[in-house]
Design an enzyme around this catalytic site. Structure first.
Site, mmCIF file in Angstrom:
data_model
loop_
_atom_site.group_PDB
_atom_site.id
_atom_site.type_symbol
_atom_site.label_atom_id
_atom_site.label_comp_id
_atom_site.label_asym_id
_atom_site.label_seq_id
_atom_site.Cartn_x
_atom_site.Cartn_y
_atom_site.Cartn_z
ATOM 1 C CG HIS A 51 -2.123 -0.904 0.996
ATOM 2 N ND1 HIS A 51 -2.884 -1.415 2.029
ATOM 3 C CD2 HIS A 51 -2.692 -1.376 -0.142
ATOM 4 C CE1 HIS A 51 -3.857 -2.164 1.534
ATOM 5 N NE2 HIS A 51 -3.749 -2.154 0.223
ATOM 6 C CD GLU A 137 -2.904 -9.044 7.553
ATOM 7 O OE1 GLU A 137 -2.832 -9.739 8.582
ATOM 8 O OE2 GLU A 137 -2.292 -7.958 7.411
#
Length: 327
Positions: A51, A137
């Site tokens: 990210h 995740e």
């Protein structure tokens, strides 16, 4: 580095260490670079490999093409890499059904959580996952097991109200990038309600998240302001902002790069204090050190900068590349 103006006001920068890239991020980025070197461009990557837009855009210039779903890939003969956050089991199954060659860059510490979840499920336990809804995740971990096998718990309030099919057959796992303190409160609430609940053999929150939060805590109280270099969709970076504020820093901000710092506001704050002004500076686990240095360099154009690095731990973790990329 540009020299400051004469008699520029003093700005102290407390630089948290460790900060920035962790071993899982290093491995994921290197996997994309090695795949491009070995197989040529393009190499497809499902979801942002980590990210951070700076990292993603840098890999795009080398030949990486980022997609959200495998169906977007026009040439199924090209390699595809899964991001460091992990993917549901349905994703590699889909890749295989399309005849794709894929490489999995899932961080080994995330894979550890997947293994734990599967073990608890095989032993007949319902699983509570502590994490943030919608995070890749979390989606990847939920997708390791059949629908309904895992219930997401985001807050202490959730922990106090969640239903358990059988309180005697219950376990919990956590997202690896959570606030340590917040997670402890949630775990305590769960264990009060469900004394038989099984937890991981070792804390699921990864070493990098733990160390970066500890470093922020070490400097926060002595800082007038804290800047966390990281992306707004980076869970561990957002948590560092929260940790800084809870640890006593009056104001903490998430910035993706030096250009997002409100420099006129900082100059006004330094002037208003009338003496030495101290900022804390750190970076999330997916932010490169060059972006941290960029903040320091921009500060040096406006202030007389004194940098002090505060180190709370050292890191020597290295995760190996898959065999397909070593030869």
């Amino acid at each position: 580095m540009t020299d400051p103006a004469p008699q520029a006001p003093l700005l102290s920068i407390r630089l948290a260490a460790p900060r920035g890239f962790c071993a899982g991020v290093d491995r994921a980025i290197l996997m994309v670079e090695r795949a491009i070197e070995k197989y040529g461009a393009p190499v497809y990557v499902r979801h942002e490999i980590v990210h951070n837009r700076h990292v993603v855009e840098g890999l795009e210039t080398k030949g990486a093409v980022f997609v959200e779903e495998l169906s977007e890939i026009e040439d199924s003969t090209r390699p595809v890499i899964f991001s460091a956050h992990g993917v549901p089991k349905a994703v590699p199954a889909d890749a295989e059904s399309r005849g794709m060659f894929y490489l999995d860059a899932t961080c080994p510490l995330v894979s550890k959580v997947h293994v734990e979840a599967n073990r608890h499920h095989d032993e007949g336990r319902h699983i509570l996952m502590i994490g943030h809804e919608g995070h890749p995740e979390v989606e990847g971990t939920l997708g390791q097991l059949p629908d309904g096998a895992i219930t997401l718990v985001e807050t202490v309030e959730d922990a106090n109200t969640v239903d358990a099919p059988d309180p005697a057959k219950l376990a919990y796992v956590t997202q690896t990038t959570l606030s340590l303190d917040d997670t402890v409160e949630i775990v305590n609430a769960l264990t009060r309600r469900f004394p038989a609940i099984r937890g991981p053999h070792k804390n699921d929150i990864c070493y990098a998240t733990t160390n970066r939060q500890a470093a922020v805590k070490a400097i926060a109280e002595g800082c007038d302001m804290m800047f966390v270099v990281g992306a707004p969709n980076s869970s561990n970076s957002v948590r560092l902002v929260e940790v800084a504020e809870k640890a006593g820093c009056p104001q903490a901000q998430l910035v993706q790069k030096s250009g997002e710092v409100d420099w006129p506001a900082l100059e006004a704050a330094v002037a208003n204090k009338g003496g030495s002004f101290c900022i804390g500076l750190t970076a999330g686990a997916s932010a490169p050190e060059s972006l941290v240095q960029g903040v320091i360099d921009e500060a040096a154009k406006r202030f007389t900068v004194q940098v002090e690095e505060v180190t709370v731990s050292s890191e020597d973790v290295i995760f190996k590349l898959p065999r397909a990329l070593i030869a």
